[in-house]
Enzyme design. Structure first.
Site, mmCIF file in Angstrom:
data_model
loop_
_atom_site.group_PDB
_atom_site.id
_atom_site.type_symbol
_atom_site.label_atom_id
_atom_site.label_comp_id
_atom_site.label_asym_id
_atom_site.label_seq_id
_atom_site.Cartn_x
_atom_site.Cartn_y
_atom_site.Cartn_z
ATOM 1 N N CYS A 122 0.856 -1.186 0.000
ATOM 2 C CA CYS A 122 0.000 0.000 0.000
ATOM 3 C C CYS A 122 0.889 1.231 0.000
ATOM 4 O O CYS A 122 2.116 1.141 0.079
ATOM 5 C CB CYS A 122 -0.950 -0.013 1.197
ATOM 6 S SG CYS A 122 -2.363 1.118 1.018
ATOM 7 N N CYS A 124 -0.235 4.275 1.881
ATOM 8 C CA CYS A 124 -0.663 5.265 2.875
ATOM 9 C C CYS A 124 0.400 5.566 3.922
ATOM 10 O O CYS A 124 0.480 6.694 4.421
ATOM 11 C CB CYS A 124 -1.969 4.839 3.533
ATOM 12 S SG CYS A 124 -1.901 3.275 4.439
ATOM 13 N N CYS A 132 -3.940 6.282 -0.077
ATOM 14 C CA CYS A 132 -3.396 5.020 -0.595
ATOM 15 C C CYS A 132 -3.019 5.085 -2.066
ATOM 16 O O CYS A 132 -2.947 4.051 -2.737
ATOM 17 C CB CYS A 132 -4.412 3.898 -0.360
ATOM 18 S SG CYS A 132 -4.834 3.656 1.375
ATOM 19 N N LYS A 197 -12.694 -4.677 2.068
ATOM 20 C CA LYS A 197 -12.142 -3.799 3.109
ATOM 21 C C LYS A 197 -13.080 -2.610 3.281
ATOM 22 O O LYS A 197 -13.254 -1.801 2.362
ATOM 23 C CB LYS A 197 -10.744 -3.337 2.721
ATOM 24 C CG LYS A 197 -10.059 -2.464 3.755
ATOM 25 C CD LYS A 197 -8.654 -2.102 3.286
ATOM 26 C CE LYS A 197 -7.930 -1.212 4.295
ATOM 27 N NZ LYS A 197 -6.572 -0.866 3.830
ATOM 28 N N ARG A 207 -3.687 3.385 12.599
ATOM 29 C CA ARG A 207 -3.137 4.612 12.018
ATOM 30 C C ARG A 207 -2.148 5.274 12.969
ATOM 31 O O ARG A 207 -1.265 6.002 12.533
ATOM 32 C CB ARG A 207 -4.287 5.534 11.612
ATOM 33 C CG ARG A 207 -5.058 4.942 10.432
ATOM 34 C CD ARG A 207 -6.328 5.666 10.094
ATOM 35 N NE ARG A 207 -7.024 4.964 9.010
ATOM 36 C CZ ARG A 207 -8.247 5.264 8.588
ATOM 37 N NH1 ARG A 207 -8.900 6.264 9.149
ATOM 38 N NH2 ARG A 207 -8.809 4.580 7.601
ATOM 39 N N ARG A 219 -11.247 7.911 3.374
ATOM 40 C CA ARG A 219 -10.992 6.883 2.349
ATOM 41 C C ARG A 219 -12.284 6.240 1.843
ATOM 42 O O ARG A 219 -12.276 5.125 1.324
ATOM 43 C CB ARG A 219 -10.044 5.822 2.922
ATOM 44 C CG ARG A 219 -8.669 6.405 3.233
ATOM 45 C CD ARG A 219 -7.772 5.433 3.968
ATOM 46 N NE ARG A 219 -6.480 6.070 4.231
ATOM 47 C CZ ARG A 219 -5.652 5.699 5.186
ATOM 48 N NH1 ARG A 219 -5.975 4.703 5.986
ATOM 49 N NH2 ARG A 219 -4.505 6.323 5.361
ATOM 50 N N GLU A 235 -16.800 -7.075 -5.252
ATOM 51 C CA GLU A 235 -15.369 -6.845 -5.039
ATOM 52 C C GLU A 235 -14.584 -8.162 -5.048
ATOM 53 O O GLU A 235 -13.534 -8.281 -5.693
ATOM 54 C CB GLU A 235 -15.149 -6.125 -3.699
ATOM 55 C CG GLU A 235 -15.602 -4.673 -3.675
ATOM 56 C CD GLU A 235 -14.568 -3.744 -4.275
ATOM 57 O OE1 GLU A 235 -13.528 -4.225 -4.755
ATOM 58 O OE2 GLU A 235 -14.813 -2.521 -4.260
ATOM 59 N N LYS A 250 -11.958 -7.443 6.006
ATOM 60 C CA LYS A 250 -11.416 -6.549 7.027
ATOM 61 C C LYS A 250 -12.397 -5.405 7.277
ATOM 62 O O LYS A 250 -12.840 -4.771 6.317
ATOM 63 C CB LYS A 250 -10.072 -6.001 6.541
ATOM 64 C CG LYS A 250 -9.374 -5.060 7.496
ATOM 65 C CD LYS A 250 -8.072 -4.538 6.893
ATOM 66 C CE LYS A 250 -7.360 -3.621 7.890
ATOM 67 N NZ LYS A 250 -6.114 -3.057 7.322
ATOM 68 N N SER A 276 -7.010 -3.516 14.501
ATOM 69 C CA SER A 276 -6.458 -2.834 15.665
ATOM 70 C C SER A 276 -7.531 -2.368 16.644
ATOM 71 O O SER A 276 -7.346 -2.467 17.864
ATOM 72 C CB SER A 276 -5.618 -1.638 15.208
ATOM 73 O OG SER A 276 -6.418 -0.728 14.457
ATOM 74 N N TYR A 315 -3.433 -9.319 16.155
ATOM 75 C CA TYR A 315 -2.450 -8.880 17.140
ATOM 76 C C TYR A 315 -2.513 -9.726 18.404
ATOM 77 O O TYR A 315 -1.630 -9.634 19.261
ATOM 78 C CB TYR A 315 -2.696 -7.405 17.479
ATOM 79 C CG TYR A 315 -2.706 -6.524 16.252
ATOM 80 C CD1 TYR A 315 -1.521 -6.054 15.703
ATOM 81 C CD2 TYR A 315 -3.904 -6.188 15.613
ATOM 82 C CE1 TYR A 315 -1.526 -5.270 14.559
ATOM 83 C CE2 TYR A 315 -3.915 -5.401 14.479
ATOM 84 C CZ TYR A 315 -2.736 -4.950 13.948
ATOM 85 O OH TYR A 315 -2.736 -4.181 12.811
#
Length: 326
Positions: A122, A124, A132, A197, A207, A219, A235, A250, A276, A315
Protein backbone atom coordinates in the site's frame (compact mmCIF):
# COMPACT_ATOMS: atom_id res chain seq x y z
CA UNK A 1 -41.82 -36.32 33.38
CA UNK A 2 -41.20 -39.84 32.06
CA UNK A 3 -43.86 -39.49 29.37
CA UNK A 4 -42.21 -36.42 27.80
CA UNK A 5 -40.23 -36.89 24.61
CA UNK A 6 -37.43 -34.44 23.89
CA UNK A 7 -33.84 -34.41 22.64
CA UNK A 8 -31.08 -34.60 25.24
CA UNK A 9 -28.37 -32.41 23.72
CA UNK A 10 -26.58 -32.18 27.06
CA UNK A 11 -25.37 -35.77 26.70
CA UNK A 12 -22.57 -34.45 24.49
CA UNK A 13 -21.59 -31.68 26.93
CA UNK A 14 -21.31 -33.57 30.20
CA UNK A 15 -17.51 -33.37 30.58
CA UNK A 16 -14.55 -31.66 28.94
CA UNK A 17 -13.31 -34.81 27.21
CA UNK A 18 -16.59 -35.34 25.37
CA UNK A 19 -16.84 -31.65 24.55
CA UNK A 20 -13.36 -31.76 23.03
CA UNK A 21 -14.21 -34.88 21.04
CA UNK A 22 -17.28 -33.35 19.38
CA UNK A 23 -15.94 -29.80 18.95
CA UNK A 24 -16.69 -28.64 15.41
CA UNK A 25 -14.20 -25.78 15.10
CA UNK A 26 -10.68 -25.49 16.47
CA UNK A 27 -7.80 -23.03 16.63
CA UNK A 28 -4.12 -23.80 16.14
CA UNK A 29 -0.94 -21.72 15.75
CA UNK A 30 -0.99 -22.37 12.01
CA UNK A 31 -4.20 -20.32 11.74
CA UNK A 32 -2.46 -17.06 12.66
CA UNK A 33 -0.61 -14.29 10.85
CA UNK A 34 1.08 -11.73 13.10
CA UNK A 35 1.46 -8.07 11.99
CA UNK A 36 4.74 -6.30 12.73
CA UNK A 37 5.54 -2.57 12.49
CA UNK A 38 9.12 -1.74 11.50
CA UNK A 39 10.50 1.81 11.78
CA UNK A 40 13.08 3.23 9.38
CA UNK A 41 16.01 5.40 10.41
CA UNK A 42 16.14 4.32 14.04
CA UNK A 43 18.40 2.00 15.99
CA UNK A 44 17.84 0.21 19.28
CA UNK A 45 14.22 1.32 19.05
CA UNK A 46 11.22 -0.42 20.58
CA UNK A 47 8.14 1.66 21.33
CA UNK A 48 4.79 0.46 22.59
CA UNK A 49 1.81 1.78 20.64
CA UNK A 50 -0.31 3.66 23.20
CA UNK A 51 -3.65 2.54 21.79
CA UNK A 52 -2.47 -1.07 21.34
CA UNK A 53 -0.96 -2.38 24.61
CA UNK A 54 1.79 -4.99 24.12
CA UNK A 55 2.13 -4.16 20.41
CA UNK A 56 5.33 -2.34 19.46
CA UNK A 57 7.13 -0.51 16.71
CA UNK A 58 10.64 -1.92 16.17
CA UNK A 59 13.77 -0.68 14.52
CA UNK A 60 15.32 -3.10 12.06
CA UNK A 61 18.09 -4.08 14.48
CA UNK A 62 15.58 -5.15 17.13
CA UNK A 63 12.85 -6.79 15.07
CA UNK A 64 14.59 -10.13 15.65
CA UNK A 65 13.22 -10.02 19.21
CA UNK A 66 9.71 -10.28 17.82
CA UNK A 67 10.65 -12.81 15.16
CA UNK A 68 12.41 -15.05 17.69
CA UNK A 69 9.30 -15.22 19.83
CA UNK A 70 6.97 -15.77 16.89
CA UNK A 71 8.97 -18.68 15.51
CA UNK A 72 9.40 -20.21 18.97
CA UNK A 73 5.62 -20.14 19.43
CA UNK A 74 5.09 -21.88 16.09
CA UNK A 75 3.28 -18.98 14.41
CA UNK A 76 4.03 -19.62 10.73
CA UNK A 77 3.64 -16.18 9.19
CA UNK A 78 4.13 -12.45 9.71
CA UNK A 79 2.93 -9.40 7.82
CA UNK A 80 5.26 -6.41 7.68
CA UNK A 81 4.12 -2.79 7.82
CA UNK A 82 6.67 -0.02 7.39
CA UNK A 83 7.01 3.35 9.09
CA UNK A 84 9.36 5.33 6.82
CA UNK A 85 11.74 8.06 7.90
CA UNK A 86 10.61 10.36 5.09
CA UNK A 87 7.32 10.70 3.24
CA UNK A 88 6.47 12.41 -0.03
CA UNK A 89 3.53 12.94 -2.36
CA UNK A 90 4.14 9.73 -4.33
CA UNK A 91 5.13 7.39 -1.50
CA UNK A 92 8.66 6.70 -2.75
CA UNK A 93 9.54 4.63 0.30
CA UNK A 94 6.90 2.05 -0.59
CA UNK A 95 8.73 0.89 -3.72
CA UNK A 96 12.34 1.87 -3.03
CA UNK A 97 14.74 -1.06 -3.33
CA UNK A 98 15.96 -0.38 0.20
CA UNK A 99 12.64 0.69 1.72
CA UNK A 100 11.97 -0.33 5.29
CA UNK A 101 9.60 -3.20 4.41
CA UNK A 102 12.00 -4.49 1.76
CA UNK A 103 14.84 -4.50 4.29
CA UNK A 104 12.67 -6.20 6.91
CA UNK A 105 11.75 -8.89 4.40
CA UNK A 106 15.41 -9.53 3.57
CA UNK A 107 16.31 -9.79 7.24
CA UNK A 108 13.46 -12.18 7.98
CA UNK A 109 14.07 -14.48 5.03
CA UNK A 110 17.81 -14.63 5.72
CA UNK A 111 17.46 -15.50 9.40
CA UNK A 112 14.08 -17.29 9.51
CA UNK A 113 13.85 -19.01 6.12
CA UNK A 114 10.83 -21.13 7.04
CA UNK A 115 8.76 -18.14 8.13
CA UNK A 116 6.14 -17.09 5.57
CA UNK A 117 6.68 -13.36 5.07
CA UNK A 118 3.72 -11.37 3.78
CA UNK A 119 4.26 -7.83 2.51
CA UNK A 120 1.53 -5.26 2.96
CA UNK A 121 1.40 -3.48 -0.40
CA UNK A 122 0.00 0.00 0.00
CA UNK A 123 1.00 3.66 -0.14
CA UNK A 124 -0.66 5.27 2.88
CA UNK A 125 2.27 4.84 5.28
CA UNK A 126 4.62 6.44 2.75
CA UNK A 127 2.65 9.41 1.37
CA UNK A 128 2.75 12.77 3.10
CA UNK A 129 -1.01 13.09 2.57
CA UNK A 130 -1.79 9.65 4.06
CA UNK A 131 -3.88 8.35 1.18
CA UNK A 132 -3.40 5.02 -0.60
CA UNK A 133 -2.40 6.43 -3.96
CA UNK A 134 -1.42 9.51 -5.95
CA UNK A 135 -3.44 12.68 -5.47
CA UNK A 136 -4.40 14.45 -8.71
CA UNK A 137 -6.80 17.39 -8.69
CA UNK A 138 -7.61 16.77 -5.04
CA UNK A 139 -8.60 13.12 -5.42
CA UNK A 140 -6.87 9.73 -5.39
CA UNK A 141 -6.20 8.85 -9.02
CA UNK A 142 -6.98 5.16 -9.42
CA UNK A 143 -5.05 4.27 -12.56
CA UNK A 144 -1.93 6.31 -11.88
CA UNK A 145 -1.80 4.75 -8.42
CA UNK A 146 -1.79 1.26 -9.95
CA UNK A 147 1.59 1.94 -11.57
CA UNK A 148 3.21 2.63 -8.20
CA UNK A 149 1.50 -0.36 -6.61
CA UNK A 150 3.00 -2.54 -9.33
CA UNK A 151 6.46 -1.17 -8.56
CA UNK A 152 5.90 -1.74 -4.85
CA UNK A 153 4.82 -5.35 -5.30
CA UNK A 154 7.76 -6.19 -7.56
CA UNK A 155 10.27 -4.58 -5.18
CA UNK A 156 8.82 -6.60 -2.29
CA UNK A 157 9.01 -9.81 -4.30
CA UNK A 158 12.62 -9.02 -5.23
CA UNK A 159 13.38 -8.61 -1.53
CA UNK A 160 12.09 -12.13 -0.89
CA UNK A 161 8.43 -11.74 0.13
CA UNK A 162 6.54 -15.01 0.02
CA UNK A 163 3.13 -13.36 -0.41
CA UNK A 164 2.04 -9.95 -1.69
CA UNK A 165 -0.95 -8.47 0.18
CA UNK A 166 -2.28 -5.34 -1.54
CA UNK A 167 -4.53 -3.33 0.78
CA UNK A 168 -5.16 -0.15 -1.20
CA UNK A 169 -8.62 -0.94 -2.66
CA UNK A 170 -7.91 0.64 -6.04
CA UNK A 171 -10.05 -0.82 -8.82
CA UNK A 172 -7.97 -3.27 -10.87
CA UNK A 173 -5.21 -3.53 -8.27
CA UNK A 174 -5.07 -7.33 -8.36
CA UNK A 175 -4.78 -7.71 -12.14
CA UNK A 176 -2.23 -4.88 -12.30
CA UNK A 177 -0.05 -6.45 -9.61
CA UNK A 178 -0.46 -9.95 -11.03
CA UNK A 179 0.69 -8.72 -14.42
CA UNK A 180 3.69 -6.90 -12.95
CA UNK A 181 4.77 -9.88 -10.86
CA UNK A 182 4.45 -12.25 -13.79
CA UNK A 183 6.38 -9.94 -16.11
CA UNK A 184 9.15 -9.66 -13.52
CA UNK A 185 9.46 -13.45 -13.21
CA UNK A 186 7.44 -13.91 -10.01
CA UNK A 187 4.58 -16.03 -11.30
CA UNK A 188 4.92 -18.24 -8.23
CA UNK A 189 4.20 -15.44 -5.74
CA UNK A 190 0.58 -15.52 -4.53
CA UNK A 191 -1.57 -12.45 -3.96
CA UNK A 192 -3.48 -12.15 -0.68
CA UNK A 193 -5.97 -9.49 -1.64
CA UNK A 194 -7.69 -7.15 0.78
CA UNK A 195 -10.73 -7.84 -1.36
CA UNK A 196 -13.41 -6.76 1.11
CA UNK A 197 -12.14 -3.80 3.11
CA UNK A 198 -14.65 -1.51 4.73
CA UNK A 199 -14.19 2.18 5.55
CA UNK A 200 -14.18 1.32 9.21
CA UNK A 201 -13.80 3.26 12.46
CA UNK A 202 -12.09 0.14 13.83
CA UNK A 203 -8.87 1.05 11.98
CA UNK A 204 -8.07 3.98 14.29
CA UNK A 205 -5.27 2.48 16.42
CA UNK A 206 -3.53 1.08 13.32
CA UNK A 207 -3.14 4.61 12.02
CA UNK A 208 -1.25 5.42 15.21
CA UNK A 209 0.94 2.36 14.75
CA UNK A 210 1.69 2.93 11.06
CA UNK A 211 1.49 6.73 11.26
CA UNK A 212 -0.80 6.64 8.25
CA UNK A 213 -3.84 8.80 9.02
CA UNK A 214 -5.06 10.78 5.98
CA UNK A 215 -4.19 14.46 6.21
CA UNK A 216 -7.42 15.51 4.52
CA UNK A 217 -10.73 13.89 3.72
CA UNK A 218 -11.23 10.17 4.24
CA UNK A 219 -10.99 6.88 2.35
CA UNK A 220 -14.69 6.37 1.66
CA UNK A 221 -14.27 6.71 -2.10
CA UNK A 222 -12.14 3.58 -2.28
CA UNK A 223 -12.96 1.57 0.86
CA UNK A 224 -16.41 0.02 1.17
CA UNK A 225 -19.53 1.35 2.87
CA UNK A 226 -20.15 -0.66 6.08
CA UNK A 227 -23.84 -0.84 5.18
CA UNK A 228 -23.21 -2.82 1.98
CA UNK A 229 -23.30 -6.61 1.81
CA UNK A 230 -23.84 -7.38 -1.88
CA UNK A 231 -21.00 -5.06 -2.86
CA UNK A 232 -18.63 -7.44 -1.08
CA UNK A 233 -19.46 -10.16 -3.60
CA UNK A 234 -18.72 -7.83 -6.53
CA UNK A 235 -15.37 -6.85 -5.04
CA UNK A 236 -14.37 -10.43 -4.22
CA UNK A 237 -15.51 -11.75 -7.59
CA UNK A 238 -13.42 -9.15 -9.42
CA UNK A 239 -10.33 -10.02 -7.40
CA UNK A 240 -10.69 -13.76 -8.00
CA UNK A 241 -11.17 -13.20 -11.71
CA UNK A 242 -8.10 -10.93 -11.74
CA UNK A 243 -5.87 -13.55 -10.09
CA UNK A 244 -6.15 -13.29 -6.30
CA UNK A 245 -5.12 -16.43 -4.41
CA UNK A 246 -6.49 -15.43 -0.97
CA UNK A 247 -9.36 -13.09 -0.04
CA UNK A 248 -9.18 -10.91 3.07
CA UNK A 249 -12.25 -9.56 4.85
CA UNK A 250 -11.42 -6.55 7.03
CA UNK A 251 -12.45 -5.88 9.81
CA UNK A 252 -13.53 -9.24 11.21
CA UNK A 253 -15.89 -9.11 14.19
CA UNK A 254 -18.42 -6.58 12.81
CA UNK A 255 -18.39 -8.45 9.48
CA UNK A 256 -18.70 -12.12 10.42
CA UNK A 257 -21.73 -12.32 8.14
CA UNK A 258 -19.56 -11.15 5.24
CA UNK A 259 -16.89 -13.73 6.06
CA UNK A 260 -19.54 -16.45 5.92
CA UNK A 261 -21.00 -15.08 2.68
CA UNK A 262 -17.58 -14.95 1.02
CA UNK A 263 -16.73 -18.43 2.32
CA UNK A 264 -19.95 -19.80 0.81
CA UNK A 265 -19.20 -18.34 -2.62
CA UNK A 266 -15.47 -18.87 -3.12
CA UNK A 267 -13.21 -21.89 -2.74
CA UNK A 268 -9.95 -20.04 -2.14
CA UNK A 269 -8.53 -19.47 1.36
CA UNK A 270 -10.45 -16.79 3.28
CA UNK A 271 -8.54 -14.54 5.69
CA UNK A 272 -10.14 -12.55 8.52
CA UNK A 273 -8.28 -9.44 9.65
CA UNK A 274 -8.92 -8.97 13.37
CA UNK A 275 -8.05 -5.28 13.26
CA UNK A 276 -6.46 -2.83 15.67
CA UNK A 277 -9.69 -1.37 17.04
CA UNK A 278 -11.03 -4.81 17.87
CA UNK A 279 -7.78 -5.57 19.66
CA UNK A 280 -7.74 -2.24 21.51
CA UNK A 281 -11.27 -2.64 22.85
CA UNK A 282 -10.52 -6.06 24.28
CA UNK A 283 -7.26 -4.86 25.81
CA UNK A 284 -8.89 -1.80 27.36
CA UNK A 285 -11.67 -3.86 28.92
CA UNK A 286 -9.20 -6.47 30.17
CA UNK A 287 -6.90 -3.87 31.73
CA UNK A 288 -9.92 -2.49 33.60
CA UNK A 289 -10.81 -5.95 34.86
CA UNK A 290 -14.16 -5.91 33.08
CA UNK A 291 -13.66 -9.11 31.04
CA UNK A 292 -11.72 -12.36 31.11
CA UNK A 293 -9.23 -11.53 28.34
CA UNK A 294 -8.23 -15.11 27.58
CA UNK A 295 -11.79 -16.36 27.21
CA UNK A 296 -12.95 -13.33 25.20
CA UNK A 297 -10.00 -13.49 22.79
CA UNK A 298 -10.28 -17.23 22.14
CA UNK A 299 -14.06 -16.99 21.76
CA UNK A 300 -13.67 -14.13 19.26
CA UNK A 301 -11.06 -15.99 17.23
CA UNK A 302 -13.08 -19.21 17.19
CA UNK A 303 -16.02 -17.12 15.97
CA UNK A 304 -13.96 -15.96 13.01
CA UNK A 305 -13.00 -19.54 12.20
CA UNK A 306 -16.59 -20.72 12.61
CA UNK A 307 -17.77 -17.95 10.28
CA UNK A 308 -15.55 -19.45 7.58
CA UNK A 309 -12.08 -17.96 7.76
CA UNK A 310 -9.13 -20.25 7.13
CA UNK A 311 -6.56 -17.80 8.47
CA UNK A 312 -6.68 -14.88 10.90
CA UNK A 313 -4.43 -11.83 10.90
CA UNK A 314 -4.44 -10.82 14.55
CA UNK A 315 -2.45 -8.88 17.14
CA UNK A 316 -3.67 -11.46 19.67
CA UNK A 317 -1.72 -14.26 17.93
CA UNK A 318 1.10 -14.62 20.46
CA UNK A 319 -1.20 -14.60 23.47
CA UNK A 320 -3.65 -16.92 21.77
CA UNK A 321 -0.97 -19.53 21.06
CA UNK A 322 0.21 -19.41 24.68
CA UNK A 323 -3.36 -19.86 25.90
CA UNK A 324 -3.99 -22.74 23.51
CA UNK A 325 -0.99 -24.49 25.09
CA UNK A 326 -2.24 -23.95 28.65
Amino acid sequence: MSELQFDRHRRLRQNSTIRNMVRETSLSPSDFIYPIFVVEGESNFKKEIPSMPNVFQYSLDRVHEELDEITTLGIPSVMFFGVPKNKDAVGTGAYHEHGIVQEAIRLAKKNYPDLVVIADTCMCEYTDHGHCGIIIDGDVDNDESLVLLQQTAVSQAQAGADVIAPSNMMDGFVIAIRHALDEAGYKHIPIMSYAVKYASAFFGPFRDAAESAPQFGDRKTYQMDPANRREAFREATSDIEEGADFLIVKPALPYLDIIRDVRNRFNCPIVAYNVSGEYAMVKAAALNGWIDEKRVVLESLIGMKRAGSDLIITYHAKDAVKWLHD
